[in-house]
Design a protein around this motif. Structure first.
Motif, short mmCIF file in Angstrom:
data_model
loop_
_atom_site.label_atom_id
_atom_site.label_comp_id
_atom_site.label_asym_id
_atom_site.label_seq_id
_atom_site.Cartn_x
_atom_site.Cartn_y
_atom_site.Cartn_z
N ALA A 95 -34.42 71.34 -19.48
CA ALA A 95 -34.64 70.71 -18.17
C ALA A 95 -33.36 70.75 -17.35
O ALA A 95 -32.26 70.56 -17.87
N SER A 96 -33.50 71.02 -16.09
CA SER A 96 -32.37 71.06 -15.17
C SER A 96 -31.60 69.74 -15.24
O SER A 96 -32.18 68.66 -15.28
N GLY A 97 -30.28 69.84 -15.30
CA GLY A 97 -29.43 68.65 -15.37
C GLY A 97 -29.07 68.25 -16.79
O GLY A 97 -28.31 67.32 -16.99
N TYR A 98 -29.60 68.95 -17.77
CA TYR A 98 -29.31 68.64 -19.17
C TYR A 98 -28.53 69.79 -19.80
O TYR A 98 -28.47 70.90 -19.27
N GLN A 99 -27.99 69.52 -20.95
CA GLN A 99 -27.12 70.49 -21.64
C GLN A 99 -27.91 71.64 -22.26
O GLN A 99 -28.98 71.44 -22.82
N CYS A 100 -27.35 72.83 -22.14
CA CYS A 100 -27.89 74.02 -22.79
C CYS A 100 -26.75 74.67 -23.58
O CYS A 100 -25.66 74.89 -23.04
N SER A 101 -26.96 74.90 -24.86
CA SER A 101 -25.93 75.47 -25.72
C SER A 101 -26.12 76.97 -25.86
O SER A 101 -27.23 77.46 -26.04
N PHE A 102 -24.99 77.69 -25.81
CA PHE A 102 -24.98 79.14 -26.02
C PHE A 102 -24.04 79.44 -27.18
O PHE A 102 -22.98 78.85 -27.33
N LYS A 112 -11.57 88.06 -24.70
CA LYS A 112 -12.14 87.19 -23.67
C LYS A 112 -13.59 87.62 -23.43
O LYS A 112 -13.89 88.81 -23.34
N ILE A 113 -14.47 86.62 -23.32
CA ILE A 113 -15.89 86.87 -23.08
C ILE A 113 -16.25 86.21 -21.75
O ILE A 113 -15.94 85.03 -21.55
N ARG A 114 -16.88 86.94 -20.86
CA ARG A 114 -17.34 86.36 -19.59
C ARG A 114 -18.84 86.12 -19.71
O ARG A 114 -19.59 87.01 -20.09
N LEU A 115 -19.26 84.88 -19.40
CA LEU A 115 -20.67 84.52 -19.45
C LEU A 115 -21.20 84.43 -18.02
O LEU A 115 -20.74 83.62 -17.22
N ASN A 116 -22.15 85.29 -17.70
CA ASN A 116 -22.75 85.37 -16.36
C ASN A 116 -24.24 85.06 -16.42
O ASN A 116 -24.88 85.30 -17.45
N ARG A 117 -24.80 84.60 -15.29
CA ARG A 117 -26.23 84.37 -15.18
C ARG A 117 -26.78 85.32 -14.12
O ARG A 117 -26.31 85.31 -12.98
N ASP A 118 -27.73 86.13 -14.50
CA ASP A 118 -28.38 87.07 -13.57
C ASP A 118 -27.39 87.82 -12.69
O ASP A 118 -27.59 87.95 -11.49
N GLY A 119 -26.30 88.27 -13.28
CA GLY A 119 -25.32 89.06 -12.53
C GLY A 119 -24.32 88.20 -11.78
O GLY A 119 -23.32 88.70 -11.31
N GLY A 120 -24.55 86.89 -11.67
CA GLY A 120 -23.60 86.01 -10.99
C GLY A 120 -22.74 85.29 -12.01
O GLY A 120 -23.03 85.26 -13.20
N ASN A 121 -21.67 84.70 -11.53
CA ASN A 121 -20.76 83.97 -12.43
C ASN A 121 -21.31 82.56 -12.64
O ASN A 121 -21.71 81.90 -11.69
N THR A 122 -21.34 82.09 -13.86
CA THR A 122 -21.86 80.75 -14.16
C THR A 122 -20.73 79.74 -14.16
O THR A 122 -20.46 79.07 -15.14
N GLY A 123 -20.03 79.60 -13.05
CA GLY A 123 -18.96 78.62 -12.95
C GLY A 123 -17.65 79.10 -13.53
O GLY A 123 -16.80 78.29 -13.87
N GLY A 124 -17.45 80.39 -13.62
CA GLY A 124 -16.18 80.92 -14.11
C GLY A 124 -15.99 80.74 -15.60
O GLY A 124 -14.87 80.52 -16.05
N ASN A 125 -17.05 80.79 -16.39
CA ASN A 125 -16.94 80.58 -17.83
C ASN A 125 -16.41 81.83 -18.51
O ASN A 125 -17.11 82.80 -18.71
N LEU A 127 -14.60 82.70 -22.02
CA LEU A 127 -14.39 82.13 -23.35
C LEU A 127 -13.57 83.10 -24.18
O LEU A 127 -13.45 84.26 -23.84
N THR A 128 -13.05 82.61 -25.30
CA THR A 128 -12.31 83.48 -26.22
C THR A 128 -13.04 83.49 -27.56
O THR A 128 -13.31 82.43 -28.13
N ALA A 129 -13.33 84.69 -28.05
CA ALA A 129 -13.98 84.81 -29.36
C ALA A 129 -12.99 84.37 -30.44
O ALA A 129 -11.80 84.65 -30.36
N ASP A 130 -13.49 83.69 -31.47
CA ASP A 130 -12.63 83.24 -32.57
C ASP A 130 -12.31 84.40 -33.51
O ASP A 130 -12.66 85.56 -33.24
N GLU A 131 -11.67 84.10 -34.65
CA GLU A 131 -11.25 85.15 -35.60
C GLU A 131 -12.42 85.88 -36.23
O GLU A 131 -12.25 86.95 -36.81
N ASP A 138 -21.34 74.77 -24.30
CA ASP A 138 -22.45 73.93 -23.84
C ASP A 138 -22.33 73.82 -22.32
O ASP A 138 -21.29 73.42 -21.81
N LEU A 139 -23.40 74.18 -21.61
CA LEU A 139 -23.41 74.12 -20.15
C LEU A 139 -24.47 73.14 -19.68
O LEU A 139 -25.54 73.02 -20.28
N VAL A 140 -24.17 72.46 -18.58
CA VAL A 140 -25.16 71.62 -17.92
C VAL A 140 -25.55 72.35 -16.65
O VAL A 140 -24.70 72.71 -15.83
#
Length: 173
Positions: A95-102, A112-125, A127-131, A138-140
């Motif tokens: 539901a909109s306004g609630y947390q969604c985990s990726f 570095k991993i860039r997470l985008n939604r439908d070709g757009g940037n999802t708030g400049g997320n 991330l860095t992959a671990d070892e 988690d995004l709201v």
């Protein structure tokens, strides 16, 4: 020098050599030719039987020279090899306004991993992959209802993975 004296001198020399070897002072030197014994004149005479145990020759330790010295450079790391396709798992429907985990996996460790939604940037997320080449976030969402494709893109490996998320009306519509 008589034969008895020569024989006694040879036995004494042999005893001294054995004592030095046992004390760790020197290694016995191998006979120039197995099956021969030394004579007082430096020659060799056949003994009639071959040496049953050839002596082992050891090489003295040496200090490393320039060609033997270890390289001052660090050894190059083992190249990364992917263990399968890159993966991205989203929350499915939320539901909109609630947390969604990726959760992402099979990316290059440390990249570095860039997470985008439908070709757009999802708030400049970014991330860095671990070892292990994995990441989690988690995004709201304040996104309107609908179905969206999220893309995780490895900036160094150029690996991509997608996940589809359906947003239903919630706190923000």
């Amino acid at each position: 020098m008589g034969q008895h004296t020569r024989r006694a001198a040879g036995i004494a020399a042999m005893a001294l050599a054995v004592a030095l070897v046992l004390a760790g002072c020197e290694e016995p030197s191998p006979d120039p030719k197995p099956g021969r014994s030394s004579t007082s004149d430096g020659g060799a005479k056949p003994t009639g039987k071959p040496d049953p145990k050839p002596s082992r020759k050891s090489t003295p330790p040496t200090s490393p020279g320039p060609e033997d010295s270890p390289s001052p450079e660090k050894p190059s790391p083992t190249p990364w090899v992917p263990k399968g396709p890159a993966r991205l798992a989203g929350c499915g429907t939320h539901a909109s306004g609630y947390q969604c985990s990726f959760r992402g996996s099979n990316f290059e460790p440390g990249e570095k991993i860039r997470l985008n939604r439908d070709g757009g940037n999802t708030g400049g997320n970014v991330l860095t992959a671990d070892e292990n080449g994995e990441f989690a976030i988690d995004l709201v969402s304040s996104t309107p209802s609908g179905t969206y494709t999220y893309v995780a893109h490895g900036q160094r490996s150029n690996r991509r993975a997608t996940a589809e998320v359906r947003i239903i009306p919630g706190l923000w519509g």
